[in-house]
Design an enzyme around this catalytic site. Sequence first.
Site, PDB file in Angstrom:
ATOM      1  N   ASP A  95      30.714  35.928  39.973  1.00  0.00           N
ATOM      2  CA  ASP A  95      29.902  37.144  39.824  1.00  0.00           C
ATOM      3  C   ASP A  95      30.293  38.034  38.645  1.00  0.00           C
ATOM      4  OD1 ASP A  95      32.338  37.838  40.857  1.00  0.00           O
ATOM      5  OD2 ASP A  95      31.591  38.875  42.625  1.00  0.00           O
ATOM      6  N   HIS A  96      31.542  37.959  38.195  1.00  0.00           N
ATOM      7  CA  HIS A  96      32.007  38.941  37.209  1.00  0.00           C
ATOM      8  C   HIS A  96      31.754  38.536  35.758  1.00  0.00           C
ATOM      9  CE1 HIS A  96      33.975  40.946  40.527  1.00  0.00           C
ATOM     10  NE2 HIS A  96      34.529  41.830  39.731  1.00  0.00           N
ATOM     11  N   ASP A 160      39.925  41.414  45.174  1.00  0.00           N
ATOM     12  CA  ASP A 160      39.059  42.408  44.548  1.00  0.00           C
ATOM     13  C   ASP A 160      39.222  43.684  45.359  1.00  0.00           C
ATOM     14  OD1 ASP A 160      36.462  42.466  42.554  1.00  0.00           O
ATOM     15  OD2 ASP A 160      36.424  43.970  44.152  1.00  0.00           O
ATOM     16  N   ARG A 448      32.771  52.994  40.670  1.00  0.00           N
ATOM     17  CA  ARG A 448      33.731  53.626  39.780  1.00  0.00           C
ATOM     18  C   ARG A 448      33.079  54.007  38.452  1.00  0.00           C
ATOM     19  NH1 ARG A 448      38.025  48.931  40.901  1.00  0.00           N
ATOM     20  NH2 ARG A 448      38.629  50.161  42.701  1.00  0.00           N
ATOM     21  N   SER A 643      41.354  48.624  40.123  1.00  0.00           N
ATOM     22  CA  SER A 643      41.161  47.207  40.401  1.00  0.00           C
ATOM     23  C   SER A 643      42.372  46.515  41.012  1.00  0.00           C
ATOM     24  CB  SER A 643      40.824  46.536  39.071  1.00  0.00           C
ATOM     25  OG  SER A 643      41.032  45.163  39.142  1.00  0.00           O
ATOM     26  N   ARG A 645      43.139  43.565  39.847  1.00  0.00           N
ATOM     27  CA  ARG A 645      43.450  42.523  38.856  1.00  0.00           C
ATOM     28  C   ARG A 645      44.957  42.447  38.594  1.00  0.00           C
ATOM     29  NH1 ARG A 645      40.249  46.260  34.560  1.00  0.00           N
ATOM     30  NH2 ARG A 645      38.779  46.074  36.253  1.00  0.00           N
TER      31      ARG A 645
HETATM   32  C1  MIC Z   1      36.406  46.280  39.633  1.00  0.00           C
HETATM   33  O1  MIC Z   1      35.475  46.743  40.295  1.00  0.00           O
HETATM   34  O2  MIC Z   1      37.170  46.983  38.964  1.00  0.00           O
HETATM   35  C2  MIC Z   1      36.632  44.780  39.665  1.00  0.00           C
HETATM   36  C3  MIC Z   1      36.277  44.246  38.350  1.00  0.00           C
HETATM   37  O3  MIC Z   1      35.779  44.203  40.621  1.00  0.00           O
HETATM   38  C4  MIC Z   1      38.080  44.533  40.027  1.00  0.00           C
HETATM   39  C5  MIC Z   1      38.479  43.113  39.982  1.00  0.00           C
HETATM   40  C6  MIC Z   1      38.788  42.580  38.622  1.00  0.00           C
HETATM   41  O4  MIC Z   1      39.285  43.305  37.772  1.00  0.00           O
HETATM   42  O5  MIC Z   1      38.560  41.393  38.417  1.00  0.00           O
HETATM   43  C7  MIC Z   1      38.500  45.079  41.384  1.00  0.00           C
HETATM   44  O6  MIC Z   1      37.879  46.001  41.867  1.00  0.00           O
HETATM   45  O7  MIC Z   1      39.501  44.630  41.961  1.00  0.00           O
HETATM   46 FE1  SF4 Z   2      31.632  43.801  40.777  1.00  0.00          FE
HETATM   47 FE2  SF4 Z   2      33.784  45.350  41.178  1.00  0.00          FE
HETATM   48 FE3  SF4 Z   2      31.470  46.362  40.265  1.00  0.00          FE
HETATM   49 FE4  SF4 Z   2      31.621  45.527  42.736  1.00  0.00          FE
HETATM   50  S1  SF4 Z   2      32.781  47.211  41.859  1.00  0.00           S
HETATM   51  S2  SF4 Z   2      29.938  45.143  41.327  1.00  0.00           S
HETATM   52  S3  SF4 Z   2      32.970  43.762  42.567  1.00  0.00           S
HETATM   53  S4  SF4 Z   2      32.787  44.906  39.244  1.00  0.00           S
END
Ligand code: MIC
Ligand code: SF4
Length: 758
Positions: A95-96, A160, A448, A643, A645
Amino acid sequence: MIFDFEMIDSFYKQLDSKIFEIRKRLNHPLTLSEKILFSHIYYNNQTNPVRRGIDYVDFLPDRVAMQDATAQMAILQFMMAGKETTAVPTSVHCDHLILAQAGADDDLKKAGITNKEVYEFLSSVCNKYDIGFWKPGAGIIHQIVLENYAFPGGMMIGTDSHTPNAGGLGMIAIGVGGADAVDVLAGMGWELKLPKLIGIKLTGKLSGWSSAKDIILKISGLLTVKGGTGYIIEYFGEGAESLSCTGKATICNMGAETGATCSIFSFDKSMSDYLIATGRKEISDFASKNKNHLSADKEVYDDPEKYYDQFLEINLSGLEPYINGPFTPDLATPISRMKEEAAKNNWPTDVEVGLIGSCTNSSYEDISRAASVVKNAISKKLTAKSEFTITPGSEQIRSITERDGFLDLFRKIGGEVFANACGPCIGQWARKESDNNKINTIIHSFNRNFAKRNDANPNTHAFVASPEIVTAIALAGKLTFNPITDTLVNADGENVKLAEPEGLDLPPEGFGDIESGYQRPVAGQKEEKIVVDPSSDRLQLLSPFKEWDGKDFLNLPLLIKAKGKCTTDHISMAGFWLKYRGHLENISENYMIGAVNFFNGQTNSIFNQSSGSYDTVPQTARVYRDSGSGSVVVGEENFGEGSSREHAAMEPRFLGVKVVLVKSFARIHETNLKKQGILTLTFYNKDDYQKIREDDRIDITGLSGFATGKQLTVTLTHSDGTKEKFQANHSYNESQIEWFREGSALNIIRKSNKKNVI
Ligand code: MIC
Ligand code: SF4
């Protein structure tokens, strides 16, 4: 079909006796979180009793979910663990990595080409290790989990931070780094400090323009981005019961923005209806039979202040819509005050783009309510003043909202439908705006809004609101538009007022093909050797990190003293860099490039003590690593917020950072750093942050006696030869100290398996 039916069946069969044991053990009325947590405890090594907020506890979650941007690193680590299959049901979701540019079809095709190597890698490891694989375009991890995997009373972890979304179906669902996932995949207990509990009683009922999103926007304002750290938020009350299941999921999803470990609602009719609508009647029946185990005890609800560590009450009847932002999700402004706040803070009020959807807000209810606003606007001869985009959370949602005519309504006001993926929420957005420094405003229904997150422009003021409010504001083109009180001028020059949104929790025509985009693991692939091309710039096999040499850290140069907010987006940016999520060396080139240097207020420009000049963070770190010294990173509050990550923790480890010393950490990031073998310290006296100078050399002593609860000593040697000494705290328990000694948590698993499959 119901995924993992046997596991779920056996879970409910054992629940009664487990709760009986928990009652004996705890001997007091139980909250819902306690029932679920303690029914998933790994009893082997558990001491009795356990104290909230103090004791580390090992859990056995029921399942693991990973998204493609984190799964690559998690699986690369799992491959080093020497296991043949995963210990619990697991899924991977693509998805990312899809760039939102020209609309769903084109974007998906393009993603299939640009990410081919990564998708093929994930697909083949999924077959090898018996993991369910959701192809690109199937949808966003949290939406797919809610539609297919979540079950009331269950416990899961996901790589995530918005994994708590599944709390909308009564599950304890926690966001973790990949190394934590590896513990569970390898069949070991997964460790967490037993969370404290915040009880939130919702009274009254939402009406008009207010929605579930506004509840969590308000709560984010009340708790702030760190107020939930170390807590599970448990919701109850008649207001909670009046919310749809997907509305509950929105609230749990965005609970991550308060730092909460997760959020949860008790099982009720809305969950049962959602389970039945998504083809899981048996699970609804199991849960209904166990209803008393899937909510807190009556005594808890009667006297919440006694049983929760914190307690809040919110009346939904008087709740106003909120708009949060810019730059942080906890800056909450009730819509009626926006005109005043925007003027006071000089926020640009012309809205360039309104974006709805994402993993947080793309339920049938959300889309139908937003579409009703558009329908009403069209009937009143209004057009949209801002650009408008829709990112459906899953193919399921896309297909039924297309079928029911909602997406067409959006198209009529110029709306563009992107692929069922994260897209603009994570900077995967080729925005039609050439000036990447332009001061501008956008508004979205994501979760966010940190600086640069959506489009890499530091001057984009991103605001967060419900899909219906985003839609109204996109129609008006003004951040200060309040649809409750204000009118708009239509094509005939008349002043018209938008009608209140209307929507449906669940699709009257039902959901469609629940499994679209799913690839069942192909049997017989266990022996398949996973080949990673050594010349690839997307994937790189990992080498184990070195164990600690048993000595104190002496004479380490300061790498960077970060000033102010330092989220994981500042530490390891997403967007463009997502393509390197499977290649540690390449992604390390983004380490801390978004963090502000305390000494010059700039990003990615720090003093290099070796050359005596200013250089980038990754380059300077490499110099210190290669000279054998390593380095120290210093930061302020809630360091690593956002995140899950773990790249934000693996990159510094790879670049030779030995210590991260901050005022406070965000939960997931602190664990990620510890697991990768970096020493995480917090200032005992926060003012000591001020003592650190740009060209300091830093000693950390006391490591030979490194023990739980015992402080370590930091000595600064300034360039004028003077020294300053202070104490630093740490939160390591005994087993975490082993991670540090062994060089990483993974090294311990590798050694216990005595073989390395790669
Ligand atoms: C996000 O919303 O910041 C992400 C991208 O989904 C991250 C995960 C990532 O950095 O791959 C998260 O929320 O953990
Ligand atoms: Fe994707 Fe993270 Fe955004 Fe949700 S908050 S849509 S998991 S990047």
